[in-house]
Design an enzyme around this catalytic site. Structure first.
Site, PDB file in Angstrom:
ATOM      1  N   ARG A   1     -67.179  20.633 -65.040  1.00 59.81           N
ATOM      2  CA  ARG A   1     -66.545  19.947 -66.165  1.00 59.81           C
ATOM      3  C   ARG A   1     -67.554  19.009 -66.796  1.00 59.81           C
ATOM      4  O   ARG A   1     -68.642  18.796 -66.263  1.00 59.81           O
ATOM      5  CB  ARG A   1     -65.238  19.249 -65.756  1.00 59.81           C
ATOM      6  CG  ARG A   1     -65.069  18.793 -64.345  1.00 59.81           C
ATOM      7  CD  ARG A   1     -65.895  17.610 -63.949  1.00 59.81           C
ATOM      8  NE  ARG A   1     -65.813  16.574 -64.946  1.00 59.81           N
ATOM      9  CZ  ARG A   1     -66.744  15.693 -65.196  1.00 59.81           C
ATOM     10  NH1 ARG A   1     -67.881  15.692 -64.503  1.00 59.81           N
ATOM     11  NH2 ARG A   1     -66.618  14.777 -66.125  1.00 59.81           N
ATOM     12  N   GLY A   2     -67.150  18.421 -67.937  1.00 55.36           N
ATOM     13  CA  GLY A   2     -68.108  17.635 -68.717  1.00 55.36           C
ATOM     14  C   GLY A   2     -68.714  18.581 -69.753  1.00 55.36           C
ATOM     15  O   GLY A   2     -69.150  19.688 -69.399  1.00 55.36           O
TER      16      GLY A   2
ATOM     17  N   GLN B   1     -61.753  11.337 -62.547  1.00 49.52           N
ATOM     18  CA  GLN B   1     -63.196  11.640 -62.605  1.00 49.52           C
ATOM     19  C   GLN B   1     -64.048  10.386 -62.387  1.00 49.52           C
ATOM     20  O   GLN B   1     -65.156  10.473 -61.846  1.00 49.52           O
ATOM     21  CB  GLN B   1     -63.562  12.265 -63.961  1.00 49.52           C
ATOM     22  CG  GLN B   1     -63.068  13.686 -64.163  1.00 49.52           C
ATOM     23  CD  GLN B   1     -61.720  13.726 -64.858  1.00 49.52           C
ATOM     24  OE1 GLN B   1     -60.888  12.824 -64.688  1.00 49.52           O
ATOM     25  NE2 GLN B   1     -61.473  14.766 -65.627  1.00 49.52           N
TER      26      GLN B   1
ATOM     27  N   ASP C   1     -66.839  14.796 -75.816  1.00 47.69           N
ATOM     28  CA  ASP C   1     -66.714  16.256 -75.782  1.00 47.69           C
ATOM     29  C   ASP C   1     -66.993  16.888 -77.136  1.00 47.69           C
ATOM     30  O   ASP C   1     -67.290  18.081 -77.219  1.00 47.69           O
ATOM     31  CB  ASP C   1     -65.322  16.651 -75.303  1.00 47.69           C
ATOM     32  CG  ASP C   1     -65.235  16.450 -73.809  1.00 47.69           C
ATOM     33  OD1 ASP C   1     -65.114  15.294 -73.370  1.00 47.69           O
ATOM     34  OD2 ASP C   1     -65.356  17.445 -73.080  1.00 47.69           O
TER      35      ASP C   1
ATOM     36  N   LYS D   1     -62.509  11.795 -73.085  1.00 44.14           N
ATOM     37  CA  LYS D   1     -61.432  11.768 -72.087  1.00 44.14           C
ATOM     38  C   LYS D   1     -60.316  10.813 -72.478  1.00 44.14           C
ATOM     39  O   LYS D   1     -60.586   9.703 -72.955  1.00 44.14           O
ATOM     40  CB  LYS D   1     -62.050  11.386 -70.736  1.00 44.14           C
ATOM     41  CG  LYS D   1     -61.093  11.243 -69.591  1.00 44.14           C
ATOM     42  CD  LYS D   1     -60.222  12.465 -69.370  1.00 44.14           C
ATOM     43  CE  LYS D   1     -61.016  13.740 -69.198  1.00 44.14           C
ATOM     44  NZ  LYS D   1     -60.176  14.948 -69.301  1.00 44.14           N
TER      45      LYS D   1
HETATM   46  O1  MRU Z   1     -62.014  16.827 -68.487  1.00 42.26           O
HETATM   47  P1  MRU Z   1     -63.471  16.574 -68.250  1.00 42.26           P
HETATM   48  O2  MRU Z   1     -63.761  16.008 -66.902  1.00 42.26           O
HETATM   49  O3  MRU Z   1     -64.302  17.791 -68.553  1.00 42.26           O
HETATM   50  O4  MRU Z   1     -63.840  15.453 -69.320  1.00 42.26           O
HETATM   51  C1  MRU Z   1     -65.174  15.007 -69.373  1.00 42.26           C
HETATM   52  C2  MRU Z   1     -65.386  13.943 -70.388  1.00 42.26           C
HETATM   53  O5  MRU Z   1     -64.491  13.527 -71.074  1.00 42.26           O
HETATM   54  C3  MRU Z   1     -66.796  13.462 -70.570  1.00 42.26           C
HETATM   55  O6  MRU Z   1     -66.825  12.126 -70.948  1.00 42.26           O
HETATM   56  C4  MRU Z   1     -67.472  14.298 -71.689  1.00 42.26           C
HETATM   57  O7  MRU Z   1     -67.322  15.668 -71.446  1.00 42.26           O
HETATM   58  C5  MRU Z   1     -68.911  13.987 -71.815  1.00 42.26           C
HETATM   59  S1  MRU Z   1     -69.800  14.612 -70.444  1.00 42.26           S
HETATM   60  C6  MRU Z   1     -71.423  14.246 -70.570  1.00 42.26           C
END
Ligand code: MRU
Length: 364
Positions: free
Chosen positions: A60-61, A210, A251, A262
């Protein structure tokens, strides 16, 4: 010549945990849902495995999702290497569409898959095996570039962190969300390598934790002074003067500088504005979507209600309760002090300055 500063940073880059490995033609992803107890690397044998890993947040991320999907396309196509090239090309499009359907918000997913398809379209190879090799080459390039983007953001943002500061971050925009030092954490890692003494506050980040499970784990592992707080403590910490700076990841950044991240990030931005704390967002250019005019057009993932009605494995709400579970929110550009990119910090007016950034990139 290597400066002591670079030596510290190099040691730090080498010791970061890795979410994604491509080893001898196989893709391995860390199952991040098992952190902090365990961090198993799991081989991905099919496109369905990779789709599930993305959907279930094993990987994820935004940047990591893009890299995993690029390799995921190779995993999907590997069984067809000895087949007819026309059939192979048709499968590229179908498998890319399938992987792209795993999660909607992170633009890196579609971006990486479009880049893989563009590479295949440029290849004149007459056999499927050569096309497959070209796709692996492109996925490895995306992977290596993502590491370099993290270093660029580290350099661009490290000077924002000054001795004695308290820095708040939300979710995990760390090493495990990328192929390198993370996005929001990249300046933190570099400042730490340079010997700057500062504190990080990691928001727990309900519902999937997270911040608690991943950010606090990886920063503690690197020897950074990190304190875990629950999401509803951020206002109190700012009111008490313990937080001087916020850095989050994203994202997707729209062309006008609106930022999806997030769920809960918008609340943090509103608090930061109220308390006069600068709110920065770290984003590689792969996360900026110039085809998306404003935050209103960013698709927001809605996840299963069970994530809200439970805390880990324990049910915490009555059976049959109605829930909402948007996984992301959008922070308007006027709340963002700056976007920390690999090419420096971009500030308002974002529409103009982001367009200029991409025009410069195209000219080089
Ligand atoms: O749902 P996730 O864990 O994939 O969400 C991740 C985030 O919101 C991060 O802040 C974003 O992807 C940036 S990662 C460098």
């Amino acid at each position: 010549m290597t400066t002591p500063d670079q030596t510290g940073a190099e040691a730090l880059w080498d010791n970061l945990p890795r979410a994604i490995e491509w080893r001898d033609g196989d893709l391995f992803l860390m199952d991040q849902t098992r952190l902090p107890q365990d961090a198993p690397m799991q081989r991905q044998d099919t496109a369905q495995d990779v789709w599930d890993a993305i959907k279930q947040l094993k990987v994820r991320g935004a940047p990591a999702i893009g890299v995993a999907a690029a390799y995921g396309l190779c995993v999907a196509l590997k069984p067809y290497r000895d087949g007819a090239p026309d059939d192979f090309r048709e499968k590229i499009a179908r498998q890319a569409e399938f992987l792209d359907s795993s999660r909607p918000t992170a633009v890196n997913l579609g971006w990486a898959l479009r880049r893989m398809q563009a590479r295949a379209a440029r290849e004149t190879a007459a056999d499927a095996a050569a096309l497959y090799d070209a796709l692996v080459d492109e996925a490895e390039a995306i992977h290596a570039e993502d590491q370099a983007l993290c270093r660029g953001m580290a350099e661009a943002g490290a000077d924002l962190i000054r001795p004695g500061m308290g820095v708040l971050t939300h979710c995990n925009a760390g090493a495990l969300a990328t192929s390198g030092a993370g996005t929001a954490t990249a300046p933190m890692y570099l400042a730490h390598a340079r010997g700057v003494a500062f504190r990080v506050y990691a928001d727990e980040t309900r519902p999937l934790l997270q911040g608690a499970r991943i950010t606090s784990w990886e920063l503690q592992r690197a020897g950074i002074d990190v304190t875990l707080i629950t999401d509803n403590m951020a206002a109190h910490m700012m009111a008490s003067g313990e937080i001087d700076l916020v850095i989050t990841g994203t994202d997707r950044v729209a062309a006008n500088g609106d930022v999806a991240n997030k769920i809960g990030t918008l609340g943090v931005a509103i608090l930061a504005r109220h308390f006069g704390v600068p709110f920065y967002v770290a984003c590689p250019s792969s996360t900026i979507d110039m085809d998306c005019p404003t935050g209103a057009e960013i698709p927001i993932e809605e996840r299963a209600g069970e994530e809200v009605t439970s805390f880990g494995a324990r049910r915490t709400a009555p059976e049959g309760i109605k829930t909402r579970n948007p996984a992301f929110d959008v922070t308007p550009n006027d709340m963002v002090a700056g976007l920390i990119t690999e090419r420096g910090i971009v500030r308002a007016p974002y529409a103009h300055n982001l367009a200029a950034l991409f025009a410069r990139e195209a000219a080089e």
